[in-house]
Design an enzyme around this catalytic site. Sequence first.
Site, PDB file in Angstrom:
ATOM      1  N   SER A   3     -10.044  -0.676   6.696  1.00 23.27           N
ATOM      2  CA  SER A   3      -9.435  -0.575   5.367  1.00 23.27           C
ATOM      3  C   SER A   3      -8.684  -1.797   4.864  1.00 23.27           C
ATOM      4  O   SER A   3      -8.252  -1.809   3.715  1.00 23.27           O
ATOM      5  CB  SER A   3      -8.508   0.634   5.306  1.00 23.27           C
ATOM      6  N   LYS A  29       0.861  -1.193   0.000  1.00 20.68           N
ATOM      7  CA  LYS A  29       0.000   0.000   0.000  1.00 20.68           C
ATOM      8  C   LYS A  29       0.895   1.240   0.000  1.00 20.68           C
ATOM      9  O   LYS A  29       1.901   1.279   0.720  1.00 20.68           O
ATOM     10  CB  LYS A  29      -0.900  -0.043   1.240  1.00 20.68           C
ATOM     11  N   SER A  76      -9.814   1.593   2.427  1.00 19.75           N
ATOM     12  CA  SER A  76      -8.943   2.382   1.586  1.00 19.75           C
ATOM     13  C   SER A  76      -7.849   1.571   0.884  1.00 19.75           C
ATOM     14  O   SER A  76      -7.297   2.048  -0.101  1.00 19.75           O
ATOM     15  CB  SER A  76      -8.288   3.475   2.422  1.00 19.75           C
TER      16      SER A  76
HETATM   17  N1  GLN Z   1     -13.272   4.071   5.735  1.00 25.14           N
HETATM   18  C1  GLN Z   1     -12.738   4.499   6.991  1.00 25.14           C
HETATM   19  C2  GLN Z   1     -12.340   5.949   6.891  1.00 25.14           C
HETATM   20  O1  GLN Z   1     -12.533   6.535   5.856  1.00 25.14           O
HETATM   21  C3  GLN Z   1     -11.607   3.631   7.416  1.00 25.14           C
HETATM   22  C4  GLN Z   1     -10.369   3.901   6.679  1.00 25.14           C
HETATM   23  C5  GLN Z   1      -9.211   3.071   7.123  1.00 25.14           C
HETATM   24  O2  GLN Z   1      -9.342   2.054   7.785  1.00 25.14           O
HETATM   25  N2  GLN Z   1      -8.043   3.556   6.772  1.00 25.14           N
HETATM   26  O3  GLN Z   1     -11.854   6.528   7.825  1.00 25.14           O
END
Ligand code: GLN
Length: 472
Positions: A172, A73, A148
């Site tokens: 995410s 990532k 994400s």
């Molecule tokens: N979708 C969640 C957010 O936008 C979690 C994102 C994540 O785990 N990085 O904060």
Amino acid sequence: MTSAHDIAARVAAGSSATTEVETSLAAISQRNAELNVFLYVDEEGARAAAHQVDERIARGEKLPLAGVPVALKDNLCTEGIPTTCSSKILEGWRPPYTATVVERLLAAGAIPMGKTNLDEFAMGSSTENSAFGPTLNPLDPRRVPGGSSGGSAAAIAAGMTPISLGSDTGGSIRQPAALCGVVGIKPTYGLVSRYGVIAFASSLDQVGPFAANVADAALTLEVIAGHDRMDSTSLPETSPSLVAHLKDGVAGRRVGYVKELVDGSDPDVAAAVAAAVEVLRAQGATIVEMSIPELQLGLSAYYLIAPAEASSNLARYDGVRFGLRVDGDDVAGMNEATRTAGFGAEVKRRIMLGTYALSAGYFDAYYGQALKVRTLTINAFQKAYADVDFLIGATTPSVAFPFGSKTKDPMAMYLNDVFTIPSNLAGDPAVSVPFGRGEANLPIGVQLLGPGRSEAGLLAAAQVLEDAERAR
Ligand code: GLN
């Protein structure tokens, strides 16, 4: 795609790691232009790393991930290699050091192929918030891969690499794993080093693996886990033994089937969870139907705590030290112009939300209140784990959704994380494992949650579900 276990075995037996790298590069070049999985492919670095692995094997070194291609990532720092967090504000920045998790993969013989797309600064659930365009779901390019860590999940689903790393602050890793039909693990907070992981919300962020099967995910987690003196929140112990416990099964285990981790999900998803529960029962687990109402408060608490921490963490992007600089009349003008041009709309929304929640006069009502809810969540889990060994529910409310269907309403997007957020608030581990199919024949993820350091048991249960799925 060949599993990481099989690749490591054949490279250890003398087959060249170069073959594995070329196979991965070919798969990447076949579909990356269409799917936008990798933001950067390090062809030269991967080929050089393959030579080194061959030499180390020839010298007799034992490498658990010998020659295994891995996707990273793009919020993991890699020395000299562009690391963008999918943000214009970091465009052109090359980190001066490498994240501990990446160092550990290299030490184990894995071969980083490049950096994968994500929602900008990991804020989002679909990769639609990337400044460099969304990643398409390899199973249906009209749909999102989740987020994400969408690029890292898609890399597995598209057969580009057998393993990859993502980060999970509110879901995410697990959420894109579910939407792409792969395995994803969010480890216990502190089990995996955050050194060199670009911070979003430091009290919630955790790095973890994706793989096409439970065993490869377990092996990858074993490699990256364990104490790191460079991370002050790192747990003191060494990496747990996980692969050795994959055949432990669930006989005699007590499993909480949690109403709040299913309510509100689509009927196809709820049916898959119910079917998974029956598999565990048939394998000797005792199923306890439970309600944990506190879990429903997690989402609101998270969307105060995470933005509050982000507003502080992202203050460092001031045009002075990293990436983009847009000139202004004075320093404050330069800061403002840089941040205005460099951050996308969702990141700006989070910074404003977080700054507001922390401001004098509102601190107690928002941030302080959210911390109390976090404690309630922790206590509620603790109470549940006095009665059961782990919990089961859905990972996401639906299968992969079409592009654009949730971008107009931030709340609709946030609601995607309703089942994953509680584990982050508690610092507990959770696994998403593909089980069953739903609308449009798309995969469904079942989520297994446990108390801190329960990864071995969770993965053994995930293995039971994977075996049952294969036998269907
Ligand atoms: N979708 C969640 C957010 O936008 C979690 C994102 C994540 O785990 N990085 O904060």
